[in-house]
Design an enzyme around this catalytic site. Structure first.
Site, PDB file in Angstrom:
ATOM      1  N   HIS A 227      16.726  -3.359  67.259  1.00 43.07           N
ATOM      2  CA  HIS A 227      15.797  -3.194  68.930  1.00 43.07           C
ATOM      3  C   HIS A 227      16.521  -2.009  69.467  1.00 43.07           C
ATOM      4  CE1 HIS A 227      13.603  -3.697  72.405  1.00 43.07           C
ATOM      5  NE2 HIS A 227      14.840  -2.931  73.468  1.00 43.07           N
TER       6      HIS A 227
ATOM      7  N   THR B 123       4.588  -9.204  62.328  1.00 45.88           N
ATOM      8  CA  THR B 123       5.769  -7.728  61.762  1.00 45.88           C
ATOM      9  C   THR B 123       5.293  -7.690  60.411  1.00 45.88           C
ATOM     10  OG1 THR B 123       7.654  -9.544  62.466  1.00 45.88           O
ATOM     11  CG2 THR B 123       7.938  -8.311  60.458  1.00 45.88           C
TER      12      THR B 123
ATOM     13  N   HIS C 190      15.028   1.368  67.370  1.00 46.35           N
ATOM     14  CA  HIS C 190      13.610   1.754  67.216  1.00 46.35           C
ATOM     15  C   HIS C 190      13.648   2.309  68.309  1.00 46.35           C
ATOM     16  CE1 HIS C 190       9.587   1.284  66.395  1.00 46.35           C
ATOM     17  NE2 HIS C 190       9.918   0.660  67.556  1.00 46.35           N
TER      18      HIS C 190
ATOM     19  N   TYR D 217      -0.153  -9.201  72.164  1.00 43.27           N
ATOM     20  CA  TYR D 217       0.738 -10.427  72.205  1.00 43.27           C
ATOM     21  C   TYR D 217       1.857 -10.688  72.878  1.00 43.27           C
ATOM     22  CZ  TYR D 217       4.315 -13.777  69.896  1.00 43.27           C
ATOM     23  OH  TYR D 217       5.333 -14.649  70.080  1.00 43.27           O
TER      24      TYR D 217
ATOM     25  N   LYS E 133       6.429   6.689  74.965  1.00 49.83           N
ATOM     26  CA  LYS E 133       7.568   6.326  73.944  1.00 49.83           C
ATOM     27  C   LYS E 133       8.995   6.042  75.048  1.00 49.83           C
ATOM     28  CE  LYS E 133       5.915   5.401  71.454  1.00 49.83           C
ATOM     29  NZ  LYS E 133       5.348   3.839  71.035  1.00 49.83           N
TER      30      LYS E 133
END
Length: 248
Positions: free
Chosen positions: A128, A189, A131, A168, A105
């Site tokens: 963003h 998503t 989160h 990805y 994290k």
């Protein structure tokens, strides 16, 4: 009353709120003020190769953490796994997995740093920043107080999701056709939304199950936050892949 896991007394940041708050403050200050100021009169940095190396590193590390967490969970009970705070080798292995997941994290914060260095400020949205910040704070709390047992579901599932995501990102940097593939982005998503649904159901079950010794407070804290994240991601999903498509 829960106290910090004493096995973390020598760990960096974990169990040390001042270090955590300082790290979070430095992160937010850099991405919101200092970074943009430093880049104001500079051209966006060409760091594509660095980012691709970072993506591969994230794929490897997240896959490792997810796999280790899964192996640990497979040795337990699918309905309920209490937390073992002892120095038993298996308990210490679970602690190691939790620590690795938390450090990931911290590593995730580089996402935003790269956006700043590339002057891609549009990507530094509320979702963003929220989160990344909340994941850092939340996982610090989770690992500091509730590391092991069913908490490893977070490392297992979220680590798997991040493995797919960073794979990805690597492919998108390597080949622009991936970056512009709306179906792939939409699917990513959807995977994240399924993840939130799983966490909501799993930790609600742990709370409801009376004979489960997993800490109820962990579910009380995690489920509402998870529902809020679900709402944010659903809002992003609808605006990006439903309403926008209808307008076009």
């Amino acid at each position: 009353m829960y106290i910090p896991d004493q096995r973390l007394k020598d760990a960096w940041v974990l169990g040390k709120p001042i270090q955590l708050l300082a790290l979070t403050a430095i992160y937010l200050y850099f991405v919101k003020k200092l970074g943009p100021q430093l880049m104001e009169k500079r051209k966006p940095l060409e760091i594509k190769k660095i980012m691709m190396a970072y993506d591969i590193l994230q794929v490897v590390l997240n896959a490792y953490v997810s796999w280790e967490a899964l192996l640990s969970l497979l040795k337990g009970n699918w309905r309920c796994n209490a937390i073992d705070y002892s120095d038993d080798p298996f308990a210490l292995r679970q602690l190691w997995i939790g620590k690795c997941y938390f450090w990931l994290k911290i590593l995730d914060l580089l996402d935003t740093v790269f956006f700043v260095l590339r002057k891609s400020y549009r990507q530094i949205s509320f979702l963003h920043l929220y989160h990344h910040s909340v994941m850092l704070l939340g996982m610090w709390y989770g690992v500091t107080y509730f590391c092991g047992g069913d908490s490893l579901w977070v490392a297992c599932v979220n680590g798997f999701v991040h493995t797919i995501m960073f794979l990805y990102y690597f492919l998108a940097a390597y080949d622009a056709s991936w970056k512009n593939n709306l179906t792939v982005k939409k699917t990513l998503t959807q995977i994240q939304l399924v993840q939130f649904l799983f966490f909501t159901l799993k930790f609600s079950q742990l709370f409801i199950q009376k004979d489960c010794m997993y800490p109820k407070i962990a579910s009380i804290l995690f489920v509402p936050q998870n529902l809020f994240m679900s709402a944010l991601f659903m809002d992003f999903y609808l605006k990006s892949y439903v309403y926008k498509v209808k307008k076009s």
